[in-house]
Write a protein that holds these residues in place. Structure first.
Motif, PDB file in Angstrom:
ATOM      1  N   THR A   1       5.756  -2.800 -21.760  1.00 59.84           N
ATOM      2  CA  THR A   1       6.100  -2.345 -20.407  1.00 59.84           C
ATOM      3  C   THR A   1       4.935  -2.463 -19.442  1.00 59.84           C
ATOM      4  N   PHE A   2       3.820  -1.818 -19.777  1.00 64.47           N
ATOM      5  CA  PHE A   2       2.699  -1.793 -18.832  1.00 64.47           C
ATOM      6  C   PHE A   2       2.111  -3.177 -18.562  1.00 64.47           C
ATOM      7  N   PRO A   3       1.888  -4.017 -19.600  1.00 69.73           N
ATOM      8  CA  PRO A   3       1.371  -5.365 -19.297  1.00 69.73           C
ATOM      9  C   PRO A   3       2.302  -6.186 -18.415  1.00 69.73           C
ATOM     10  N   LEU A   4       3.622  -6.025 -18.591  1.00 69.95           N
ATOM     11  CA  LEU A   4       4.562  -6.840 -17.819  1.00 69.95           C
ATOM     12  C   LEU A   4       4.767  -6.336 -16.396  1.00 69.95           C
ATOM     13  N   ILE A   5       4.377  -5.091 -16.110  1.00 74.07           N
ATOM     14  CA  ILE A   5       4.474  -4.592 -14.735  1.00 74.07           C
ATOM     15  C   ILE A   5       3.079  -4.424 -14.128  1.00 74.07           C
ATOM     16  N   ALA A   6       2.092  -5.125 -14.689  1.00 72.61           N
ATOM     17  CA  ALA A   6       0.717  -4.990 -14.213  1.00 72.61           C
ATOM     18  C   ALA A   6       0.588  -5.374 -12.744  1.00 72.61           C
ATOM     19  N   ALA A   7       1.327  -6.401 -12.316  1.00 70.21           N
ATOM     20  CA  ALA A   7       1.252  -6.822 -10.916  1.00 70.21           C
ATOM     21  C   ALA A   7       1.783  -5.734  -9.985  1.00 70.21           C
ATOM     22  N   PHE A   8       2.824  -5.042 -10.398  1.00 71.62           N
ATOM     23  CA  PHE A   8       3.383  -3.966  -9.586  1.00 71.62           C
ATOM     24  C   PHE A   8       2.452  -2.751  -9.579  1.00 71.62           C
ATOM     25  N   PHE A   9       1.778  -2.528 -10.691  1.00 69.91           N
ATOM     26  CA  PHE A   9       0.779  -1.470 -10.766  1.00 69.91           C
ATOM     27  C   PHE A   9      -0.367  -1.764  -9.795  1.00 69.91           C
ATOM     28  N   THR A  10      -0.779  -3.019  -9.721  1.00 69.13           N
ATOM     29  CA  THR A  10      -1.838  -3.408  -8.791  1.00 69.13           C
ATOM     30  C   THR A  10      -1.435  -3.133  -7.346  1.00 69.13           C
ATOM     31  N   ILE A  11      -0.218  -3.509  -6.995  1.00 65.40           N
ATOM     32  CA  ILE A  11       0.275  -3.279  -5.626  1.00 65.40           C
ATOM     33  C   ILE A  11       0.245  -1.795  -5.287  1.00 65.40           C
ATOM     34  N   ASN A  12       0.761  -0.975  -6.180  1.00 64.55           N
ATOM     35  CA  ASN A  12       0.823   0.463  -5.916  1.00 64.55           C
ATOM     36  C   ASN A  12      -0.564   1.094  -5.839  1.00 64.55           C
ATOM     37  N   MET A  13      -1.460   0.688  -6.703  1.00 63.09           N
ATOM     38  CA  MET A  13      -2.805   1.259  -6.696  1.00 63.09           C
ATOM     39  C   MET A  13      -3.546   0.915  -5.412  1.00 63.09           C
ATOM     40  N   VAL A  14      -3.479  -0.347  -5.002  1.00 69.23           N
ATOM     41  CA  VAL A  14      -4.198  -0.778  -3.796  1.00 69.23           C
ATOM     42  C   VAL A  14      -3.623  -0.112  -2.553  1.00 69.23           C
ATOM     43  N   LEU A  15      -2.301  -0.129  -2.417  1.00 66.90           N
ATOM     44  CA  LEU A  15      -1.670   0.469  -1.232  1.00 66.90           C
ATOM     45  C   LEU A  15      -1.854   1.980  -1.210  1.00 66.90           C
ATOM     46  N   SER A  16      -1.755   2.620  -2.359  1.00 68.73           N
ATOM     47  CA  SER A  16      -1.909   4.078  -2.410  1.00 68.73           C
ATOM     48  C   SER A  16      -3.313   4.493  -1.990  1.00 68.73           C
ATOM     49  N   LEU A  17      -4.323   3.863  -2.563  1.00 68.76           N
ATOM     50  CA  LEU A  17      -5.693   4.233  -2.224  1.00 68.76           C
ATOM     51  C   LEU A  17      -5.989   3.959  -0.759  1.00 68.76           C
ATOM     52  N   LYS A  18      -5.506   2.829  -0.266  1.00 68.77           N
ATOM     53  CA  LYS A  18      -5.729   2.508   1.156  1.00 68.77           C
ATOM     54  C   LYS A  18      -5.075   3.537   2.068  1.00 68.77           C
ATOM     55  N   ASN A  19      -3.841   3.921   1.770  1.00 66.58           N
ATOM     56  CA  ASN A  19      -3.132   4.892   2.601  1.00 66.58           C
ATOM     57  C   ASN A  19      -3.748   6.280   2.506  1.00 66.58           C
ATOM     58  N   PHE A  20      -4.170   6.685   1.324  1.00 68.11           N
ATOM     59  CA  PHE A  20      -4.749   8.020   1.159  1.00 68.11           C
ATOM     60  C   PHE A  20      -6.128   8.110   1.810  1.00 68.11           C
ATOM     61  N   LEU A  21      -6.855   7.013   1.852  1.00 69.37           N
ATOM     62  CA  LEU A  21      -8.139   7.030   2.551  1.00 69.37           C
ATOM     63  C   LEU A  21      -7.956   7.284   4.043  1.00 69.37           C
ATOM     64  N   GLN A  22      -6.796   6.929   4.585  1.00 65.04           N
ATOM     65  CA  GLN A  22      -6.521   7.121   6.010  1.00 65.04           C
ATOM     66  C   GLN A  22      -5.728   8.406   6.283  1.00 65.04           C
ATOM     67  N   VAL A  23      -5.752   9.355   5.360  1.00 60.15           N
ATOM     68  CA  VAL A  23      -4.951  10.571   5.489  1.00 60.15           C
ATOM     69  C   VAL A  23      -5.266  11.274   6.809  1.00 60.15           C
ATOM     70  N   PHE A  24      -4.213  11.656   7.520  1.00 60.76           N
ATOM     71  CA  PHE A  24      -4.382  12.313   8.824  1.00 60.76           C
ATOM     72  C   PHE A  24      -3.273  13.332   9.071  1.00 60.76           C
ATOM     73  N   ASP A  25      -2.011  12.874   9.086  1.00 61.36           N
ATOM     74  CA  ASP A  25      -0.888  13.755   9.415  1.00 61.36           C
ATOM     75  C   ASP A  25      -0.775  14.932   8.451  1.00 61.36           C
ATOM     76  N   HIS A  26      -0.984  14.684   7.176  1.00 64.87           N
ATOM     77  CA  HIS A  26      -0.864  15.749   6.183  1.00 64.87           C
ATOM     78  C   HIS A  26      -1.843  16.885   6.484  1.00 64.87           C
ATOM     79  N   ILE A  27      -3.067  16.512   6.851  1.00 66.68           N
ATOM     80  CA  ILE A  27      -4.094  17.523   7.117  1.00 66.68           C
ATOM     81  C   ILE A  27      -3.797  18.269   8.409  1.00 66.68           C
ATOM     82  N   VAL A  28      -3.353  17.549   9.433  1.00 66.69           N
ATOM     83  CA  VAL A  28      -3.033  18.193  10.708  1.00 66.69           C
ATOM     84  C   VAL A  28      -1.933  19.234  10.527  1.00 66.69           C
TER      85      VAL A  28
END
Length: 315
Positions: free
Chosen positions: A227-254
Motif C-alpha cells: 500500500t504505502f510504496p504504491l501511494i508514495a506519490a500521493f504521500f509526497t503531494i500531501n506532505m508538501v502541500l500540508s507543510l506549505k499551507n501550515f507554514l502560512q497559518v493565519f486564519d486559524h490563529i486569528v
C-alpha cells in the motif's frame, strides 16, 4: 549494385503522406486562436496580480517606507535587522514547530481514515462527502465555533468529570494554546488529504492484495510492502502541500487566539500582517515576507526532492 529510385522504399508510408497532406490542407495541427484568447488574459492577470506585487514588495523592502508618506533607500538594513529581532525569531520558531506537528498529524489521521473508507464498508460515497465538508467551510467561522468549544464547552465538561487540567480554557494557557490551533488546522486540512489518499488507494489493483494474502502476508506487511510504496506519490503531494499551507497559518490563529496569550501563538504571517498594516512597519515586514517566501520555496523544493527520491527507492 546500387538501388534504383524505382526500387527504393519510400521514406514515408503512403497512408502517412496522405494524412500529412490532408493536415496541411485543412490547417490541422495549428494552434487555434481560441487558445491565445484563453491563455493571454490568464497570463496578464497573473503578471498584474502576482508578479507586479512581488516585485514591488521586493523594491520597498529595501526602503524605510512606513506605508504612507515619503521614504528613503536603506538597502539591506531591514534584512539584517530581521535576524536580530527576537520577536521575528520567536514567530519563526512557533510557525515551524506548529507546521511540523500539524503536517505529521494530518497525514497520519488522513491516511488512517482513507484506509478505512477504502475498505468494503457501507455508505462509502456518503462518508466521503461528510469527510470533505470541513474543506469547504470558512476557517474564520469554524474557528469561532472551535473558540467557543475550547473556552466554554470543554471546560464545563472537564469540570463535571473532575479533570482539573482542562477546567479552564486551553486558549488562555500560553503552553497549551497551540494545541487548540493544531486541532482546528488538522480537522480542516484532513478533508483534502483524505480525498488525495483515496484517489491513490483506488489505483492499487485488488489482485496484488490477493496474491499477498496467498503468500501469508498480514495487514501490517501488506501496508508496508504494497500500500504505502504504491501511494508514495500521493504521500509526497500531501506532505508538501500540508507543510506549505501550515507554514502560512493565519486564519486559524486569528479566530482562536489572535496570537495570544501575549505573543505565544503569533505566526510569521500574523506578524507580517500586524507590523506591516497596523504597526507602521511596511518596509520592514515586507522584507520579512520576502525572506519567508524564500524559506517556504526552499523547504518545499527540499522536501519534494527527498520524498521523490524515496519514491524511486522505497526500500
Amino acid at each position: 549494385m546500387a538501388t534504383t529510385s524505382a526500387t527504393r522504399a519510400p521514406l514515408v508510408p503512403p497512408d502517412a503522406r496522405t494524412r500529412l497532406t490532408r493536415r496541411r490542407r485543412t490547417g490541422a495541427g495549428r494552434i487555434s486562436p481560441t487558445f491565445y484568447w484563453m491563455v493571454i488574459p490568464a497570463v496578464v492577470l497573473f503578471f498584474v496580480l502576482h508578479t507586479v506585487p512581488v516585485l514591488t514588495g521586493m523594491f520597498f523592502s529595501m526602503t524605510n517606507y512606513a506605508g504612507y508618506g515619503s521614504w528613503d533607500f536603506t538597502w539591506f538594513d531591514n534584512y539584517v535587522n530581521l535576524f536580530k529581532d527576537d520577536q521575528v525569531i520567536k514567530a519563526y520558531l512557533f510557525t515551524f514547530g506548529f507546521a511540523l506537528v500539524a503536517t505529521v498529524a494530518v497525514n497520519v489521521i488522513s491516511l488512517a481514515v482513507a484506509l478505512g473508507l477504502n475498505a468494503k464498508i457501507k455508505f462509502q460515497t456518503g462518508m466521503r462527502g461528510i469527510f470533505f465538508i470541513p474543506n469547504i467551510l470558512s476557517i474564520l467561522i469554524v474557528g469561532y465555533v472551535f473558540n467557543y468549544l475550547f473556552s466554554n464547552s470543554l471546560p464545563e465538561i472537564a469540570e463535571r468529570l473532575g479533570i482539573t487540567a482542562l477546567s479552564s480554557s486551553i486558549l488562555a494557557n500560553p503552553d497549551l494554546a497551540w494545541v487548540g490551533i493544531v486541532i482546528l488546522a488538522v480537522w480542516q486540512a484532513a478533508a483534502f488529504n483524505i480525498i488525495i489518499y483515496l484517489a491513490g488507494l483506488q489505483t492499487i489493483p485488488g489482485e496484488v492484495y490477493e496474491a499477498a494474502s496467498l503468500d501469508g502476508a498480514g495487514p501490517v506487511r501488506k501496508f508496508s510492502s504494497i500500500t504505502f510504496p504504491l501511494i508514495a506519490a500521493f504521500f509526497t503531494i500531501n506532505m508538501v502541500l500540508s507543510l506549505k499551507n501550515f507554514l502560512q497559518v493565519f486564519d486559524h490563529i486569528v479566530a482562536l487566539t489572535d496570537g495570544g496569550p501575549g505573543t505565544s501563538t503569533q505566526s510569521v504571517s500574523l506578524l507580517i500582517y500586524r507590523g506591516g498594516f497596523q504597526g507602521g512597519e511596511y518596509a520592514y515586514q515586507t522584507a520579512n515576507a520576502v525572506i519567508f517566501l524564500l524559506v517556504i520555496v526552499a523547504i518545499s523544493l527540499f522536501q519534494l526532492r527527498v520524498l521523490q527520491r524515496r519514491e524511486s527507492s522505497p526500500s
